[in-house]
Design a protein around this motif. Structure first.
Motif, PDB file in Angstrom:
ATOM      1  N   GLN A 106      46.157  87.563  53.682  1.00 25.72           N
ATOM      2  CA  GLN A 106      45.622  86.451  52.914  1.00 25.72           C
ATOM      3  C   GLN A 106      45.188  86.883  51.514  1.00 25.72           C
ATOM      4  OE1 GLN A 106      45.404  83.088  53.762  1.00 25.72           O
ATOM      5  NE2 GLN A 106      46.753  83.738  55.432  1.00 25.72           N
ATOM      6  N   MET A 107      44.651  88.111  51.399  1.00 28.23           N
ATOM      7  CA  MET A 107      44.259  88.627  50.084  1.00 28.23           C
ATOM      8  C   MET A 107      45.485  88.853  49.198  1.00 28.23           C
ATOM      9  SD  MET A 107      40.940  88.859  49.957  1.00 28.23           S
ATOM     10  CE  MET A 107      40.623  90.035  48.645  1.00 28.23           C
ATOM     11  N   VAL A 108      46.559  89.363  49.797  1.00 28.20           N
ATOM     12  CA  VAL A 108      47.779  89.646  49.033  1.00 28.20           C
ATOM     13  C   VAL A 108      48.407  88.349  48.515  1.00 28.20           C
ATOM     14  CG1 VAL A 108      50.138  90.525  49.178  1.00 28.20           C
ATOM     15  CG2 VAL A 108      48.263  91.832  50.180  1.00 28.20           C
ATOM     16  N   ILE A 109      48.449  87.335  49.362  1.00 25.24           N
ATOM     17  CA  ILE A 109      49.114  86.078  48.977  1.00 25.24           C
ATOM     18  C   ILE A 109      48.153  85.079  48.347  1.00 25.24           C
ATOM     19  CG2 ILE A 109      50.816  86.373  50.818  1.00 25.24           C
ATOM     20  CD1 ILE A 109      49.377  84.180  52.392  1.00 25.24           C
ATOM     21  N   LEU A 110      46.915  85.514  48.050  1.00 21.37           N
ATOM     22  CA  LEU A 110      45.919  84.599  47.487  1.00 21.37           C
ATOM     23  C   LEU A 110      46.401  83.900  46.207  1.00 21.37           C
ATOM     24  CD1 LEU A 110      43.098  83.372  47.592  1.00 21.37           C
ATOM     25  CD2 LEU A 110      42.245  85.379  46.356  1.00 21.37           C
ATOM     26  N   PRO A 111      47.015  84.614  45.250  1.00 18.46           N
ATOM     27  CA  PRO A 111      47.494  83.906  44.041  1.00 18.46           C
ATOM     28  C   PRO A 111      48.485  82.793  44.390  1.00 18.46           C
ATOM     29  CG  PRO A 111      47.490  86.270  43.671  1.00 18.46           C
ATOM     30  CD  PRO A 111      47.212  86.068  45.136  1.00 18.46           C
ATOM     31  N   TYR A 112      49.405  83.081  45.312  1.00 22.17           N
ATOM     32  CA  TYR A 112      50.381  82.074  45.722  1.00 22.17           C
ATOM     33  C   TYR A 112      49.691  80.906  46.423  1.00 22.17           C
ATOM     34  CZ  TYR A 112      54.229  79.902  48.290  1.00 22.17           C
ATOM     35  OH  TYR A 112      55.118  79.000  48.820  1.00 22.17           O
ATOM     36  N   THR A 113      48.684  81.222  47.258  1.00 21.36           N
ATOM     37  CA  THR A 113      47.938  80.174  47.956  1.00 21.36           C
ATOM     38  C   THR A 113      47.218  79.259  46.968  1.00 21.36           C
ATOM     39  OG1 THR A 113      47.603  81.664  49.841  1.00 21.36           O
ATOM     40  CG2 THR A 113      46.169  79.742  49.699  1.00 21.36           C
ATOM     41  N   LEU A 114      46.596  79.861  45.952  1.00 19.03           N
ATOM     42  CA  LEU A 114      45.896  79.063  44.938  1.00 19.03           C
ATOM     43  C   LEU A 114      46.875  78.190  44.159  1.00 19.03           C
ATOM     44  CD1 LEU A 114      43.357  81.718  43.599  1.00 19.03           C
ATOM     45  CD2 LEU A 114      42.890  79.815  45.141  1.00 19.03           C
ATOM     46  N   PHE A 115      48.045  78.764  43.868  1.00 19.90           N
ATOM     47  CA  PHE A 115      49.062  77.984  43.154  1.00 19.90           C
ATOM     48  C   PHE A 115      49.512  76.785  43.988  1.00 19.90           C
ATOM     49  CE2 PHE A 115      53.646  77.191  42.687  1.00 19.90           C
ATOM     50  CZ  PHE A 115      53.672  76.708  41.384  1.00 19.90           C
ATOM     51  N   LYS A 116      49.767  77.029  45.292  1.00 23.68           N
ATOM     52  CA  LYS A 116      50.190  75.945  46.171  1.00 23.68           C
ATOM     53  C   LYS A 116      49.116  74.871  46.276  1.00 23.68           C
ATOM     54  CE  LYS A 116      52.136  76.333  50.059  1.00 23.68           C
ATOM     55  NZ  LYS A 116      52.445  76.708  51.469  1.00 23.68           N
ATOM     56  N   TYR A 117      47.840  75.297  46.344  1.00 27.81           N
ATOM     57  CA  TYR A 117      46.751  74.322  46.461  1.00 27.81           C
ATOM     58  C   TYR A 117      46.653  73.469  45.194  1.00 27.81           C
ATOM     59  CZ  TYR A 117      42.046  72.432  46.982  1.00 27.81           C
ATOM     60  OH  TYR A 117      40.971  71.590  47.058  1.00 27.81           O
ATOM     61  N   ALA A 118      46.776  74.118  44.027  1.00 29.01           N
ATOM     62  CA  ALA A 118      46.709  73.368  42.765  1.00 29.01           C
ATOM     63  C   ALA A 118      47.876  72.392  42.660  1.00 29.01           C
ATOM     64  CB  ALA A 118      46.715  74.335  41.579  1.00 29.01           C
ATOM     65  N   LYS A 119      49.058  72.840  43.095  1.00 29.55           N
ATOM     66  CA  LYS A 119      50.244  71.981  43.073  1.00 29.55           C
ATOM     67  C   LYS A 119      50.062  70.786  44.015  1.00 29.55           C
ATOM     68  CE  LYS A 119      55.279  72.298  43.796  1.00 29.55           C
ATOM     69  NZ  LYS A 119      55.411  71.488  45.026  1.00 29.55           N
ATOM     70  N   TRP A 120      49.499  71.067  45.209  1.00 32.05           N
ATOM     71  CA  TRP A 120      49.266  69.997  46.184  1.00 32.05           C
ATOM     72  C   TRP A 120      48.274  68.974  45.647  1.00 32.05           C
ATOM     73  CZ3 TRP A 120      44.740  68.687  48.823  1.00 32.05           C
ATOM     74  CH2 TRP A 120      44.896  67.774  49.878  1.00 32.05           C
ATOM     75  N   GLN A 121      47.210  69.468  45.015  1.00 33.37           N
ATOM     76  CA  GLN A 121      46.206  68.560  44.448  1.00 33.37           C
ATOM     77  C   GLN A 121      46.823  67.673  43.373  1.00 33.37           C
ATOM     78  OE1 GLN A 121      43.249  67.837  45.322  1.00 33.37           O
ATOM     79  NE2 GLN A 121      42.069  69.563  46.046  1.00 33.37           N
ATOM     80  N   ALA A 122      47.679  68.271  42.543  1.00 33.21           N
ATOM     81  CA  ALA A 122      48.308  67.494  41.478  1.00 33.21           C
ATOM     82  C   ALA A 122      49.243  66.435  42.061  1.00 33.21           C
ATOM     83  CB  ALA A 122      49.080  68.436  40.551  1.00 33.21           C
ATOM     84  N   GLU A 123      50.038  66.824  43.062  1.00 31.26           N
ATOM     85  CA  GLU A 123      50.954  65.864  43.691  1.00 31.26           C
ATOM     86  C   GLU A 123      50.189  64.742  44.378  1.00 31.26           C
ATOM     87  OE1 GLU A 123      53.256  68.317  46.266  1.00 31.26           O
ATOM     88  OE2 GLU A 123      54.645  68.957  44.682  1.00 31.26           O
ATOM     89  N   TRP A 124      49.079  65.086  45.032  1.00 32.39           N
ATOM     90  CA  TRP A 124      48.249  64.070  45.706  1.00 32.39           C
ATOM     91  C   TRP A 124      47.727  63.068  44.680  1.00 32.39           C
ATOM     92  CZ3 TRP A 124      46.618  63.757  50.954  1.00 32.39           C
ATOM     93  CH2 TRP A 124      45.644  62.806  51.218  1.00 32.39           C
ATOM     94  N   PHE A 125      47.251  63.560  43.554  1.00 32.20           N
ATOM     95  CA  PHE A 125      46.697  62.682  42.520  1.00 32.20           C
ATOM     96  C   PHE A 125      47.757  61.742  41.977  1.00 32.20           C
ATOM     97  CE2 PHE A 125      45.668  61.746  38.081  1.00 32.20           C
ATOM     98  CZ  PHE A 125      44.398  61.213  38.220  1.00 32.20           C
ATOM     99  N   VAL A 126      48.954  62.292  41.730  1.00 32.52           N
ATOM    100  CA  VAL A 126      50.033  61.472  41.180  1.00 32.52           C
ATOM    101  C   VAL A 126      50.487  60.419  42.188  1.00 32.52           C
ATOM    102  CG1 VAL A 126      52.429  61.492  40.378  1.00 32.52           C
ATOM    103  CG2 VAL A 126      50.834  63.246  39.575  1.00 32.52           C
ATOM    104  N   LYS A 127      50.683  60.828  43.472  1.00 31.05           N
ATOM    105  CA  LYS A 127      51.218  59.925  44.489  1.00 31.05           C
ATOM    106  C   LYS A 127      50.247  58.823  44.865  1.00 31.05           C
ATOM    107  CE  LYS A 127      53.292  61.678  48.055  1.00 31.05           C
ATOM    108  NZ  LYS A 127      53.582  62.577  49.205  1.00 31.05           N
ATOM    109  N   TYR A 128      48.984  59.210  45.088  1.00 31.88           N
ATOM    110  CA  TYR A 128      48.059  58.251  45.691  1.00 31.88           C
ATOM    111  C   TYR A 128      47.036  57.663  44.716  1.00 31.88           C
ATOM    112  CZ  TYR A 128      50.090  60.413  49.820  1.00 31.88           C
ATOM    113  OH  TYR A 128      50.976  60.892  50.756  1.00 31.88           O
ATOM    114  N   ASN A 129      46.816  58.336  43.578  1.00 26.72           N
ATOM    115  CA  ASN A 129      45.881  57.794  42.602  1.00 26.72           C
ATOM    116  C   ASN A 129      46.583  57.051  41.471  1.00 26.72           C
ATOM    117  OD1 ASN A 129      44.460  60.280  43.886  1.00 26.72           O
ATOM    118  ND2 ASN A 129      42.792  59.126  42.981  1.00 26.72           N
TER     119      ASN A 129
END
Length: 338
Positions: A227-250
């Motif tokens: 989890q520590m190694v892939i943390l940057p990728y995880t943060l990127f995926k979370y930011a991308k998911w948040q942006a997609e959620w905002f666009v789709k549903y807001n």
């Protein structure tokens, strides 16, 4: 060790200070830094003209001139050994910004003897350790413990399923269909030389068993070090998911997908993914049927569920124990070929 001795020296020095006559003159302390000498003077440096970039060169010159190996007489050699120690102490005191700052304070505030003693021995008691190796070893140890714990829990789940007649019979049926197990005329397993029936049953159960929650099959992706190694990728995926959620549903006001509906319910229930997955299919179906992702539907459902849970707890003192057992060992398991 050295740390304990340093603290004992500090305590001893403070006790000595406490009993000294009040009229004792204030100046250099024999136990601190360069003793009764100024560390700047030991190296032949003017404090006002101190230049850290030239310190090493000056130290090597003074150390070479005072090295004990240059002297042959026993007494003279012993004197130079002590002198060489003072020179080395002066260099160690002035080479680091923190220790030099503390030493300058010691020179400028000799009246604060208690504080100066504390600062000197506190730093000597600190063990200098590189933080990165310690952090890496800590993460590796935690990851190893995670793996062992997950493996033990999974083995407990497998042992429970094997002991369950329902799942055991299904595994035997699968083994017979695959012709890796044989039944006799009485309906019992045949014992064949060189064949371990129990190992075959266990492998079939593990292949078909779907364990959720804390007793699921160990996955290296859940380990802390991964989890520590892939943390940057995880943060990127979370930011991308948040942006997609905002666009789709807001912005676009689209209808929630089934997966996102369950995410909303899980968030309102304050459960992590493993806890939510461990709920039975019946409970998940109820959430869909009652459209619990709608806040107006969720709130009264949650109030009713909490009230029902409280009533059951009051009716039976063993209910909590039973609920934990069912959640960890029963409701979270299913046979894929069912």
């Amino acid at each position: 060790g050295n740390k304990m001795r340093a603290w004992l020296q500090l305590l001893r020095a403070l006790l000595v200070l406490a009993v000294l006559p009040a009229v004792q003159p204030i100046g250099f302390a024999p136990e601190l830094y360069c003793g009764m000498e100024n560390c700047y003077d030991v190296l032949g440096i003017q404090r006002e003209e101190f230049d850290r970039s030239t310190l090493s060169k000056i130290y090597r010159k003074v150390a070479k001139a005072n090295h004990p190996d240059r002297f042959k007489g026993k007494e003279e050699k012993a004197e130079q050994e002590e002198r060489f120690r003072v020179v080395a102490t002066a260099y160690e005191t002035l080479k680091e910004n923190d220790t030099r700052t503390e030493y300058d304070y010691y020179l400028d505030h000799p009246e604060e003897r208690f504080y100066n003693y504390y600062q000197y021995y506190r730093r000597r008691a600190i063990v200098k350790v590189d933080v990165w190796p310690v952090a890496l070893v800590t993460i590796l140890v935690i990851s190893f413990v995670q793996h062992i714990s997950a493996k033990q829990k999974y083995e407990q789940a497998v042992a429970y399923v094997i002991a369950s007649g329902k799942f055991r019979h299904k595994a035997i049926d699968v083994g017979v269909q695959r012709k890796v197990l044989d039944m006799d005329k009485t309906g019992k397993l045949k014992k064949v030389r060189g064949r371990d029936n129990e190992a075959i049953i266990k492998s079939i159960i593990e292949e078909n068993m779907d364990v959720k929650g804390g007793y699921r099959k160990p996955d290296h992706m859940n380990l802390l070090i991964v989890q520590m190694v892939i943390l940057p990728y995880t943060l990127f995926k979370y930011a991308k998911w948040q942006a997609e959620w905002f666009v789709k549903y807001n912005l676009r006001k689209e209808e929630y997908s089934d997966e996102d509906k369950m995410y909303i319910v899980r968030k309102w229930m304050k459960l992590d993914q493993d806890q939510f997955d461990s709920l039975s299919d019946k409970e998940h179906d109820e959430m869909f049927r009652k459209q619990l992702w709608v806040k107006e539907n969720f709130d009264p459902w949650k109030l009713a569920k909490d009230a029902d849970e409280q009533a059951k707890n009051m009716a039976s003192g063993k209910y909590k124990q039973y609920k934990r057992f069912m959640k960890n060992n029963n409701d979270s398991m299913s046979f894929l070929e069912d």
